[in-house]
Design a protein around this motif. Sequence first.
Motif, PDB file in Angstrom:
ATOM      1  N   PHE A 105       0.827  -1.210   0.000  1.00  0.00           N
ATOM      2  CA  PHE A 105       0.000   0.000   0.000  1.00  0.00           C
ATOM      3  C   PHE A 105       0.859   1.258   0.000  1.00  0.00           C
ATOM      4  O   PHE A 105       0.550   2.227  -0.700  1.00  0.00           O
ATOM      5  CB  PHE A 105      -0.939   0.007   1.210  1.00  0.00           C
ATOM      6  CG  PHE A 105      -2.257  -0.675   0.966  1.00  0.00           C
ATOM      7  CD1 PHE A 105      -3.139  -0.190   0.015  1.00  0.00           C
ATOM      8  CD2 PHE A 105      -2.631  -1.793   1.691  1.00  0.00           C
ATOM      9  CE1 PHE A 105      -4.365  -0.807  -0.224  1.00  0.00           C
ATOM     10  CE2 PHE A 105      -3.845  -2.428   1.463  1.00  0.00           C
ATOM     11  CZ  PHE A 105      -4.717  -1.932   0.507  1.00  0.00           C
ATOM     12  N   ILE A 106       1.958   1.255   0.774  1.00  0.00           N
ATOM     13  CA  ILE A 106       2.791   2.456   0.840  1.00  0.00           C
ATOM     14  C   ILE A 106       3.496   2.689  -0.497  1.00  0.00           C
ATOM     15  O   ILE A 106       3.617   3.834  -0.969  1.00  0.00           O
ATOM     16  CB  ILE A 106       3.819   2.375   1.997  1.00  0.00           C
ATOM     17  CG1 ILE A 106       4.403   3.772   2.308  1.00  0.00           C
ATOM     18  CG2 ILE A 106       4.965   1.436   1.682  1.00  0.00           C
ATOM     19  CD1 ILE A 106       3.468   4.677   2.996  1.00  0.00           C
TER      20      ILE A 106
ATOM     21  N   VAL B  28       2.892   6.074  -2.741  1.00  0.00           N
ATOM     22  CA  VAL B  28       3.929   7.031  -3.138  1.00  0.00           C
ATOM     23  C   VAL B  28       4.107   7.051  -4.659  1.00  0.00           C
ATOM     24  O   VAL B  28       4.518   8.072  -5.227  1.00  0.00           O
ATOM     25  CB  VAL B  28       5.276   6.750  -2.429  1.00  0.00           C
ATOM     26  CG1 VAL B  28       5.124   6.914  -0.925  1.00  0.00           C
ATOM     27  CG2 VAL B  28       5.825   5.386  -2.774  1.00  0.00           C
ATOM     28  N   PHE B  29       3.778   5.935  -5.324  1.00  0.00           N
ATOM     29  CA  PHE B  29       3.783   5.956  -6.788  1.00  0.00           C
ATOM     30  C   PHE B  29       2.720   6.929  -7.298  1.00  0.00           C
ATOM     31  O   PHE B  29       2.968   7.713  -8.227  1.00  0.00           O
ATOM     32  CB  PHE B  29       3.522   4.566  -7.354  1.00  0.00           C
ATOM     33  CG  PHE B  29       3.337   4.556  -8.849  1.00  0.00           C
ATOM     34  CD1 PHE B  29       4.427   4.708  -9.686  1.00  0.00           C
ATOM     35  CD2 PHE B  29       2.073   4.429  -9.413  1.00  0.00           C
ATOM     36  CE1 PHE B  29       4.267   4.723 -11.077  1.00  0.00           C
ATOM     37  CE2 PHE B  29       1.898   4.453 -10.783  1.00  0.00           C
ATOM     38  CZ  PHE B  29       2.999   4.594 -11.622  1.00  0.00           C
ATOM     39  N   LEU B  30       1.536   6.894  -6.680  1.00  0.00           N
ATOM     40  CA  LEU B  30       0.485   7.832  -7.065  1.00  0.00           C
ATOM     41  C   LEU B  30       0.862   9.266  -6.714  1.00  0.00           C
ATOM     42  O   LEU B  30       0.537  10.206  -7.448  1.00  0.00           O
ATOM     43  CB  LEU B  30      -0.838   7.460  -6.393  1.00  0.00           C
ATOM     44  CG  LEU B  30      -1.734   6.473  -7.136  1.00  0.00           C
ATOM     45  CD1 LEU B  30      -3.090   6.370  -6.453  1.00  0.00           C
ATOM     46  CD2 LEU B  30      -1.927   6.864  -8.592  1.00  0.00           C
ATOM     47  N   PHE B  31       1.550   9.456  -5.564  1.00  0.00           N
ATOM     48  CA  PHE B  31       2.020  10.798  -5.206  1.00  0.00           C
ATOM     49  C   PHE B  31       2.935  11.344  -6.307  1.00  0.00           C
ATOM     50  O   PHE B  31       2.796  12.486  -6.754  1.00  0.00           O
ATOM     51  CB  PHE B  31       2.779  10.775  -3.877  1.00  0.00           C
ATOM     52  CG  PHE B  31       1.910  10.709  -2.664  1.00  0.00           C
ATOM     53  CD1 PHE B  31       0.731  11.422  -2.588  1.00  0.00           C
ATOM     54  CD2 PHE B  31       2.270   9.927  -1.578  1.00  0.00           C
ATOM     55  CE1 PHE B  31      -0.082  11.368  -1.467  1.00  0.00           C
ATOM     56  CE2 PHE B  31       1.470   9.862  -0.444  1.00  0.00           C
ATOM     57  CZ  PHE B  31       0.286  10.587  -0.398  1.00  0.00           C
TER      58      PHE B  31
ATOM     59  N   LEU C 297      -5.749   7.686   0.711  1.00  0.00           N
ATOM     60  CA  LEU C 297      -6.472   6.540   1.258  1.00  0.00           C
ATOM     61  C   LEU C 297      -5.561   5.320   1.353  1.00  0.00           C
ATOM     62  O   LEU C 297      -5.590   4.580   2.342  1.00  0.00           O
ATOM     63  CB  LEU C 297      -7.691   6.224   0.388  1.00  0.00           C
ATOM     64  CG  LEU C 297      -8.815   7.264   0.379  1.00  0.00           C
ATOM     65  CD1 LEU C 297      -9.908   6.871  -0.613  1.00  0.00           C
ATOM     66  CD2 LEU C 297      -9.408   7.423   1.772  1.00  0.00           C
ATOM     67  N   TRP C 298      -4.741   5.106   0.339  1.00  0.00           N
ATOM     68  CA  TRP C 298      -3.811   3.972   0.363  1.00  0.00           C
ATOM     69  C   TRP C 298      -2.739   4.165   1.429  1.00  0.00           C
ATOM     70  O   TRP C 298      -2.307   3.194   2.054  1.00  0.00           O
ATOM     71  CB  TRP C 298      -3.168   3.808  -1.010  1.00  0.00           C
ATOM     72  CG  TRP C 298      -4.095   3.154  -2.007  1.00  0.00           C
ATOM     73  CD1 TRP C 298      -5.315   2.618  -1.758  1.00  0.00           C
ATOM     74  CD2 TRP C 298      -3.862   2.984  -3.406  1.00  0.00           C
ATOM     75  NE1 TRP C 298      -5.867   2.124  -2.906  1.00  0.00           N
ATOM     76  CE2 TRP C 298      -4.992   2.327  -3.943  1.00  0.00           C
ATOM     77  CE3 TRP C 298      -2.812   3.308  -4.265  1.00  0.00           C
ATOM     78  CZ2 TRP C 298      -5.093   1.994  -5.293  1.00  0.00           C
ATOM     79  CZ3 TRP C 298      -2.913   2.984  -5.617  1.00  0.00           C
ATOM     80  CH2 TRP C 298      -4.032   2.330  -6.114  1.00  0.00           C
ATOM     81  N   MET C 299      -2.326   5.406   1.635  1.00  0.00           N
ATOM     82  CA  MET C 299      -1.365   5.683   2.704  1.00  0.00           C
ATOM     83  C   MET C 299      -1.962   5.315   4.060  1.00  0.00           C
ATOM     84  O   MET C 299      -1.299   4.694   4.898  1.00  0.00           O
ATOM     85  CB  MET C 299      -0.979   7.164   2.677  1.00  0.00           C
ATOM     86  CG  MET C 299      -0.049   7.608   3.780  1.00  0.00           C
ATOM     87  SD  MET C 299       1.686   7.300   3.479  1.00  0.00           S
ATOM     88  CE  MET C 299       2.080   8.266   2.062  1.00  0.00           C
TER      89      MET C 299
ATOM     90  N   LEU D 155       7.437   0.941   7.467  1.00  0.00           N
ATOM     91  CA  LEU D 155       7.080   1.554   6.188  1.00  0.00           C
ATOM     92  C   LEU D 155       8.042   2.651   5.750  1.00  0.00           C
ATOM     93  O   LEU D 155       8.144   2.941   4.557  1.00  0.00           O
ATOM     94  CB  LEU D 155       5.663   2.132   6.267  1.00  0.00           C
ATOM     95  CG  LEU D 155       4.537   1.135   6.553  1.00  0.00           C
ATOM     96  CD1 LEU D 155       3.211   1.874   6.696  1.00  0.00           C
ATOM     97  CD2 LEU D 155       4.437   0.085   5.453  1.00  0.00           C
ATOM     98  N   ALA D 156       8.720   3.272   6.715  1.00  0.00           N
ATOM     99  CA  ALA D 156       9.556   4.437   6.406  1.00  0.00           C
ATOM    100  C   ALA D 156      10.530   4.225   5.251  1.00  0.00           C
ATOM    101  O   ALA D 156      10.589   5.050   4.333  1.00  0.00           O
ATOM    102  CB  ALA D 156      10.307   4.883   7.662  1.00  0.00           C
ATOM    103  N   PRO D 157      11.310   3.124   5.246  1.00  0.00           N
ATOM    104  CA  PRO D 157      12.252   2.954   4.128  1.00  0.00           C
ATOM    105  C   PRO D 157      11.556   2.896   2.776  1.00  0.00           C
ATOM    106  O   PRO D 157      12.083   3.376   1.767  1.00  0.00           O
ATOM    107  CB  PRO D 157      12.948   1.626   4.453  1.00  0.00           C
ATOM    108  CG  PRO D 157      12.770   1.451   5.931  1.00  0.00           C
ATOM    109  CD  PRO D 157      11.424   2.045   6.227  1.00  0.00           C
TER     110      PRO D 157
END
Length: 286
Positions: A12-13, A17-20, A223-225, A237-239
Amino acid sequence: MNTEHPQKGILFICAAVFLFASSDALSKYLTNFYPVVMVLWVRYIVHISLMLAVLRPPSLKTLIVTQNPKLQIIRGLCMVNTNLMFISALHYIPLAEGTAIVYLSPLIVTALSGPLLGERIARLQWIAVAIGFIGVLFIVRPGGSMFHPVALLALGAALSFSVYQIITRKLNHTDSSSTTNFISGLISALITSMLLPFFWKTPTLHFALLMVLLGISALVSHLWMTKAYQHAKPSTLAPFSYTQLLFAGLIGYVFFNQIPDLIGLVGMLIIVAGGLLVFSKVSYRK
């Protein structure tokens, strides 16, 4: 929080971030044809419309009633300010470098957590903050031939986004995430609506659809985040959140023919190292 499925959280993360990165690229493209204010106005209108459609609250009051209206207003102002500054910067600077500068925000949050939240900041965390700012100097290179003053807008966006995150922490204790996200979107929509008459340019159907797509992708990414943090711890998730830099670099190369130079890449890696150092320290303390 459900931490039994970290693989789902990682998926999901990465998707978020791909969508971001994709949303930022689409914004950068659209500002070649339309003013930033207009692009953001459509984005926020879609944002609040979709939230109403998805959440289907029994009344609007359930979404806008808050225990801390002052902080909600400041958060909304930070949200629209961050996007105005960042997308304006992307109009002039490469996507990857702009994204890397905004990724200073975890380090700025660390620096501001002491005076604003009363948190104790360890020496290692201060070192991480210093490392991050050195990385930005590699990217921006003040006084050098690669320096563009507009890069300072990206730095301002990082600062504004950091205040936004700190306020979000405080609001998590009093208001629901739905209320907080809706109010911020509403405030942003109101501000851009007031500015819109000065920047309006009637879009073609093609560009209007792209602007609507931008609003949808921006909301879905958030929402995915949220879903990611329901399945895994922030330290896990951070890395993977830093894969946005990779996506931004690839998208920038494919669609804008922009490739970071060696010094810029070094700066990005330094920022990532500083950010991961902060998260590793937080994870260790927990």
